[in-house]
Design a protein around this motif. Sequence first.
Motif, PDB file in Angstrom:
ATOM      1  N   SER A 127       0.571  -0.998   0.324  1.00 34.74           N
ATOM      2  CA  SER A 127      -0.266   0.235  -0.337  1.00 34.74           C
ATOM      3  C   SER A 127       0.856   1.210  -0.265  1.00 34.74           C
ATOM      4  CB  SER A 127      -0.592  -0.407   1.496  1.00 34.74           C
ATOM      5  OG  SER A 127       0.139  -0.194   2.624  1.00 34.74           O
ATOM      6  N   THR A 165       0.055   3.996  -3.146  1.00 30.62           N
ATOM      7  CA  THR A 165      -0.961   4.577  -2.576  1.00 30.62           C
ATOM      8  C   THR A 165      -0.603   5.654  -1.731  1.00 30.62           C
ATOM      9  OG1 THR A 165      -2.233   2.528  -2.720  1.00 30.62           O
ATOM     10  CG2 THR A 165      -3.619   4.584  -2.149  1.00 30.62           C
ATOM     11  N   GLY A 220      -1.337   9.678  -2.362  1.00 29.25           N
ATOM     12  CA  GLY A 220      -1.998  10.855  -1.739  1.00 29.25           C
ATOM     13  C   GLY A 220      -1.423  11.329  -1.351  1.00 29.25           C
ATOM     14  N   THR A 239      -6.890   1.873   0.226  1.00 30.11           N
ATOM     15  CA  THR A 239      -8.255   3.629   1.300  1.00 30.11           C
ATOM     16  C   THR A 239      -6.755   3.942   2.430  1.00 30.11           C
ATOM     17  OG1 THR A 239     -10.137   2.196  -0.070  1.00 30.11           O
ATOM     18  CG2 THR A 239      -9.972   4.002   1.690  1.00 30.11           C
ATOM     19  N   PHE A 255      -4.032   5.760   0.981  1.00 32.92           N
ATOM     20  CA  PHE A 255      -4.152   6.976   0.615  1.00 32.92           C
ATOM     21  C   PHE A 255      -4.803   8.188   1.234  1.00 32.92           C
ATOM     22  CE2 PHE A 255      -7.410   9.303  -1.819  1.00 32.92           C
ATOM     23  CZ  PHE A 255      -6.621   9.991  -2.684  1.00 32.92           C
TER      24      PHE A 255
END
Length: 347
Positions: A168, A171, A175, A273, A276
Amino acid sequence: FSCLSKILLLMPQNKAENEEKNSASASKPETWKKAWMASPGPVTYSDHAILFLKGVCMGTADIVPGVSGGTVAFITGIYHALLTAISSFNWRTFLQALRFRGKEALSELHLRFIVTLAAGIALAVVSTAHLMHYLLTEHAVQTWSLFFGLITASIIVVSHSIKNRISSFPTLILGTLLAYGITSMIPLHTPEEPWFIFFCGVVAICAMILPGLSGSFILLVLGKYAFITAALRNPFMLENTQILMIFLAGCVTGILGFSRILRYGLMRWHDFTIAFLTGLMIGAMRKVWPWKVALESQIIRGKEYVIREENVWPLLDGDLVIAMLMMSAGFAMVLILEKFSGRNSAN
């Protein structure tokens, strides 16, 4: 024998139908009070008080340029519940209301959660606006230092929920770059057509529920901050009413749609998510840095707003000591809140 076989075949079906009818009648609230109490949300007075205080914190953050109420929702642990509550306004409840099934629709909406939280937000916006303006004007470095400590600790706390950090990580970088780029943008001169006002409502409300991004700052970037606030000063004029209705329609469309996307992302791709959203908070730290020099400002409704600034290193003096103490206080507040929330979850 044929009659007996028919009876035996019909018995499970009738039993299943009766159980379904009984469960439906049991789940159907009889009164409006029962429908209200059946809706998800806080139950005890202490639960309402805690959620109300969290709303006050969110409202206070929303009036600070560069700080998002979504960040506070993340810090206080109600971010997923907030997205779920917003997502409860769907076509199912809308159709139930059209079919005069108001009690069933009320029991499925998270109104007890939303009303308590919204009351806290509204109280903060009305009561603390002057206080925050005074603090940001007279004690800017100390106030921004407190927010810097709060967000720094929040990044650490939120990142702990990422299980697979290696996969991750891209990501998180995405962000970070997105938030850093948005907070460095210079406000533009944009059209005043209805479609663009609607678009501004969609984008501003999406930024407001994202941690790290401020909806008021996005309006300033889109060149519509003065336009919308001017309409709010006299909302009962026909022209201003039309502007606010279009903007409100954009806000409703944006929050109902985008909250579902975020909620689905948290359920389906949790680590990506969260990474991010953590990156958004990291990138927004540029805007919250306490020591800065204004490069360009603009007068909006008689007040001066900084639209371009540059971060600088602090001077080694007594003010730096006070600022570091404020950062430490904000950092400790989040850690204490996290520990308290973890203890309540365990209980």
